[in-house]
Structure formats: structure tokens, C-alpha cells
Motif scaffolding. Structure first.
Motif, PDB file in Angstrom:
ATOM      1  N   GLU A   1      49.078  72.721  49.531  1.00 46.61           N
ATOM      2  CA  GLU A   1      49.587  74.086  49.627  1.00 46.61           C
ATOM      3  C   GLU A   1      48.614  75.089  49.003  1.00 46.61           C
ATOM      4  OE1 GLU A   1      53.356  76.518  47.755  1.00 46.61           O
ATOM      5  OE2 GLU A   1      53.709  74.444  48.418  1.00 46.61           O
ATOM      6  N   ALA A   2      48.126  74.777  47.804  1.00 43.98           N
ATOM      7  CA  ALA A   2      47.186  75.678  47.124  1.00 43.98           C
ATOM      8  C   ALA A   2      45.890  75.798  47.915  1.00 43.98           C
ATOM      9  CB  ALA A   2      46.909  75.174  45.708  1.00 43.98           C
ATOM     10  N   ALA A   3      45.359  74.662  48.378  1.00 54.47           N
ATOM     11  CA  ALA A   3      44.107  74.679  49.138  1.00 54.47           C
ATOM     12  C   ALA A   3      44.259  75.490  50.425  1.00 54.47           C
ATOM     13  CB  ALA A   3      43.653  73.253  49.438  1.00 54.47           C
ATOM     14  N   LYS A   4      45.365  75.317  51.119  1.00 53.79           N
ATOM     15  CA  LYS A   4      45.586  76.049  52.376  1.00 53.79           C
ATOM     16  C   LYS A   4      45.613  77.557  52.116  1.00 53.79           C
ATOM     17  CE  LYS A   4      46.582  75.659  56.811  1.00 53.79           C
ATOM     18  NZ  LYS A   4      45.674  74.975  57.733  1.00 53.79           N
ATOM     19  N   ARG A   5      46.295  77.971  51.049  1.00 55.11           N
ATOM     20  CA  ARG A   5      46.349  79.407  50.728  1.00 55.11           C
ATOM     21  C   ARG A   5      44.969  79.931  50.361  1.00 55.11           C
ATOM     22  NH1 ARG A   5      45.654  83.819  50.572  1.00 55.11           N
ATOM     23  NH2 ARG A   5      46.825  85.495  49.580  1.00 55.11           N
TER      24      ARG A   5
ATOM     25  N   HIS B   1      58.294  78.099  36.421  1.00 54.29           N
ATOM     26  CA  HIS B   1      57.254  78.839  35.688  1.00 54.29           C
ATOM     27  C   HIS B   1      56.352  77.929  34.866  1.00 54.29           C
ATOM     28  CE1 HIS B   1      59.184  82.494  37.017  1.00 54.29           C
ATOM     29  NE2 HIS B   1      60.332  82.038  36.541  1.00 54.29           N
ATOM     30  N   GLU B   2      56.309  76.627  35.213  1.00 57.10           N
ATOM     31  CA  GLU B   2      55.443  75.696  34.480  1.00 57.10           C
ATOM     32  C   GLU B   2      54.097  75.576  35.201  1.00 57.10           C
ATOM     33  OE1 GLU B   2      56.343  71.349  34.819  1.00 57.10           O
ATOM     34  OE2 GLU B   2      57.907  72.019  36.201  1.00 57.10           O
ATOM     35  N   PRO B   3      53.013  75.440  34.436  1.00 51.50           N
ATOM     36  CA  PRO B   3      51.712  75.213  35.065  1.00 51.50           C
ATOM     37  C   PRO B   3      51.661  73.797  35.646  1.00 51.50           C
ATOM     38  CG  PRO B   3      51.489  75.148  32.674  1.00 51.50           C
ATOM     39  CD  PRO B   3      52.917  75.488  32.978  1.00 51.50           C
ATOM     40  N   VAL B   4      51.113  73.677  36.857  1.00 45.54           N
ATOM     41  CA  VAL B   4      51.015  72.365  37.500  1.00 45.54           C
ATOM     42  C   VAL B   4      49.562  71.952  37.729  1.00 45.54           C
ATOM     43  CG1 VAL B   4      53.279  72.571  38.603  1.00 45.54           C
ATOM     44  CG2 VAL B   4      51.232  73.276  39.862  1.00 45.54           C
ATOM     45  N   GLY B   5      48.631  72.877  37.512  1.00 45.47           N
ATOM     46  CA  GLY B   5      47.226  72.568  37.715  1.00 45.47           C
ATOM     47  C   GLY B   5      46.432  73.842  37.906  1.00 45.47           C
ATOM     48  N   PHE B   6      45.260  73.689  38.509  1.00 43.03           N
ATOM     49  CA  PHE B   6      44.470  74.864  38.871  1.00 43.03           C
ATOM     50  C   PHE B   6      43.724  74.567  40.149  1.00 43.03           C
ATOM     51  CE2 PHE B   6      42.017  72.600  35.571  1.00 43.03           C
ATOM     52  CZ  PHE B   6      40.766  72.457  36.143  1.00 43.03           C
ATOM     53  N   ALA B   7      43.359  75.636  40.848  1.00 42.38           N
ATOM     54  CA  ALA B   7      42.658  75.512  42.127  1.00 42.38           C
ATOM     55  C   ALA B   7      41.864  76.786  42.344  1.00 42.38           C
ATOM     56  CB  ALA B   7      43.661  75.303  43.265  1.00 42.38           C
ATOM     57  N   GLY B   8      40.869  76.709  43.221  1.00 38.93           N
ATOM     58  CA  GLY B   8      40.110  77.916  43.478  1.00 38.93           C
ATOM     59  C   GLY B   8      39.012  77.741  44.501  1.00 38.93           C
TER      60      GLY B   8
ATOM     61  N   MET C   1      47.999  86.221  43.796  1.00 39.57           N
ATOM     62  CA  MET C   1      48.038  85.429  45.015  1.00 39.57           C
ATOM     63  C   MET C   1      49.164  84.405  44.858  1.00 39.57           C
ATOM     64  SD  MET C   1      44.920  83.168  46.738  1.00 39.57           S
ATOM     65  CE  MET C   1      43.789  84.072  45.752  1.00 39.57           C
ATOM     66  N   GLU C   2      49.797  84.083  45.963  1.00 43.82           N
ATOM     67  CA  GLU C   2      50.852  83.085  45.903  1.00 43.82           C
ATOM     68  C   GLU C   2      50.980  82.350  47.228  1.00 43.82           C
ATOM     69  OE1 GLU C   2      54.993  85.381  46.664  1.00 43.82           O
ATOM     70  OE2 GLU C   2      54.067  85.767  44.723  1.00 43.82           O
ATOM     71  N   SER C   3      51.645  81.202  47.137  1.00 45.74           N
ATOM     72  CA  SER C   3      51.996  80.411  48.309  1.00 45.74           C
ATOM     73  C   SER C   3      53.511  80.221  48.253  1.00 45.74           C
ATOM     74  CB  SER C   3      51.262  79.063  48.282  1.00 45.74           C
ATOM     75  OG  SER C   3      51.661  78.316  47.152  1.00 45.74           O
ATOM     76  N   GLU C   4      54.024  79.374  49.082  1.00 45.67           N
ATOM     77  CA  GLU C   4      55.474  79.204  49.140  1.00 45.67           C
ATOM     78  C   GLU C   4      56.089  78.838  47.784  1.00 45.67           C
ATOM     79  OE1 GLU C   4      58.750  76.253  51.207  1.00 45.67           O
ATOM     80  OE2 GLU C   4      56.787  76.462  52.164  1.00 45.67           O
TER      81      GLU C   4
ATOM     82  N   MET D   1      49.482  81.905  41.836  1.00 45.12           N
ATOM     83  CA  MET D   1      48.102  81.605  41.444  1.00 45.12           C
ATOM     84  C   MET D   1      47.543  82.838  40.752  1.00 45.12           C
ATOM     85  SD  MET D   1      46.777  79.923  44.986  1.00 45.12           S
ATOM     86  CE  MET D   1      47.954  79.048  45.996  1.00 45.12           C
ATOM     87  N   ARG D   2      47.074  82.650  39.518  1.00 41.62           N
ATOM     88  CA  ARG D   2      46.528  83.787  38.787  1.00 41.62           C
ATOM     89  C   ARG D   2      45.319  83.359  37.971  1.00 41.62           C
ATOM     90  NH1 ARG D   2      47.175  82.964  33.581  1.00 41.62           N
ATOM     91  NH2 ARG D   2      49.119  82.185  32.691  1.00 41.62           N
ATOM     92  N   PRO D   3      44.448  84.324  37.664  1.00 43.61           N
ATOM     93  CA  PRO D   3      43.296  83.995  36.814  1.00 43.61           C
ATOM     94  C   PRO D   3      43.751  83.489  35.448  1.00 43.61           C
ATOM     95  CG  PRO D   3      42.986  86.123  37.874  1.00 43.61           C
ATOM     96  CD  PRO D   3      44.411  85.709  38.132  1.00 43.61           C
ATOM     97  N   PHE D   4      42.922  82.639  34.879  1.00 40.79           N
ATOM     98  CA  PHE D   4      43.184  82.153  33.529  1.00 40.79           C
ATOM     99  C   PHE D   4      43.109  83.306  32.523  1.00 40.79           C
ATOM    100  CE2 PHE D   4      41.526  77.979  35.133  1.00 40.79           C
ATOM    101  CZ  PHE D   4      42.632  77.220  34.804  1.00 40.79           C
TER     102      PHE D   4
END
Length: 171
Positions: free
Chosen positions: A108-112, A71-78, A1-4, A8-11
């Protein structure tokens, strides 16, 4: 899954160190878990819980957010199933590293993820927030959620924002 701007990928197991860096960060945890940072074993338990969530089609579990550009991690969402006041609810949640606050990644992550919930057949969605976490409340409102109620969640006072996804994503 991705946004602009985000992938977003599973751990995977190698992501535990990054995950732990967030759940043991005083700034990040200020409004989460009653402001209590997680000990090593608690962090491990919360991390491992995601793998079970990945098996449940009703939710995504927490996904690692990776900035496409660097390509750096910025957090997590779900999308995570929670029990609030005795009712099973689908929550959209997001946790970001402090250096990535205030640049729109949470929104952005929440909207996606909200679109993903709608595509999975959900209509109602909530967000659970600390009453003083005005930044997260602003993100929720910007994405179409509205204050619903104040309540207690896992022994902690929270506010619940909610929305009907069918009102936000028609067709």
C-alpha cells in the motif's frame, strides 16, 4: 500524504527511537545492509540523512508510516535517490516492523509513493532488494515492477526491479 490505511509524514526528532528500533532489529535488517544491524552512530547518520532528502524535490526521503486506525507507527517508506551501476535512480523502499508484515502495508505504501513519483514527473522507478527477500519481490511484482537485473549495490549482491510509471498511471 496518505493511503487508505496509512498516514505518511516526514520524520521529526522524536521519531528517532522508533527508527532506531527498526534499523537495530535483526529480523528487519536480515535482507538490508548485508544483514548488519546499525550501531547507534550509524543509525543517527541514516536518520539525519532524511532531513537533507526532504529538501530535494526529486525524492521524498523516508517517511514515517502511521496506522490511521490506531495512530501507531508501523514502519517507514519513501522515494530515495540511489546510485546503481553509476546511474542515478529513484528507488521506492519500505521497512516495516515484523508484527506488521504480511498485511499489505508495504504494498500500500509503495503504491502510493509510486503515484507520488509519477505526479512529480518521474517515469522510471526501481526497487533494490536482497536476492532472497521474496516477500519484497512479491510486493514489487504486485505493484507492477519487474525483475531487471542482478547487480552489486554498496558492495552487496542485490536484484533490481523496475517499471515505467507511465504504463501504470495513465492520466
Amino acid at each position: 500524504m496518505e493511503s487508505e490505511r496509512l498516514e505518511m509524514r516526514p520524520f521529526v526528532e522524536e521519531d528517532f527511537t522508533f527508527y532506531k528500533s527498526l534499523v537495530q532489529n535483526e529480523q528487519v535488517m536480515r535482507y538490508i545492509n548485508g544483514g548488519v544491524m546499525l550501531e547507534e552512530d550509524e543509525a543517527r547518520n541514516w536518520f539525519e540523512r532524511q532531513f537533507d532528502r526532504y529538501e530535494d524535490e526529486r525524492q521524498t526521503g523516508f517517511l514515517l508510516l502511521i496506522k490511521k486506525e490506531t495512530h501507531e507507527p508501523v514502519g517507514f517508506a519513501g522515494l530515495v535517490l540511489q546510485q546503481v551501476d553509476g546511474i542515478d535512480e529513484l528507488e521506492v523502499g519500505y521497512w516495516l516492523t515484523p508484527i506488521h508484515w504480511k498485511v499489505g502495508y508495504g504494498r500500500e505504501a509503495a503504491k502510493r509513493l509510486m503515484r507520488e513519483a509519477f505526479e512529480r514527473g518521474h517515469d522510471r522507478l526501481i526497487s533494490i532488494m536482497h536476492p532472497e527477500n521474496h516477500s519484497s519481490q512479491n510486493v514489487a511484482r504486485a505493484n507492477g515492477l519487474q525483475w531487471e537485473k542482478d547487480t552489486i549495490f554498496n558492495g552487496i549482491p542485490v536484484v533490481i526491479y523496475s517499471c515505467r510509471l507511465s504504463r501504470l498511471f495513465r492520466g
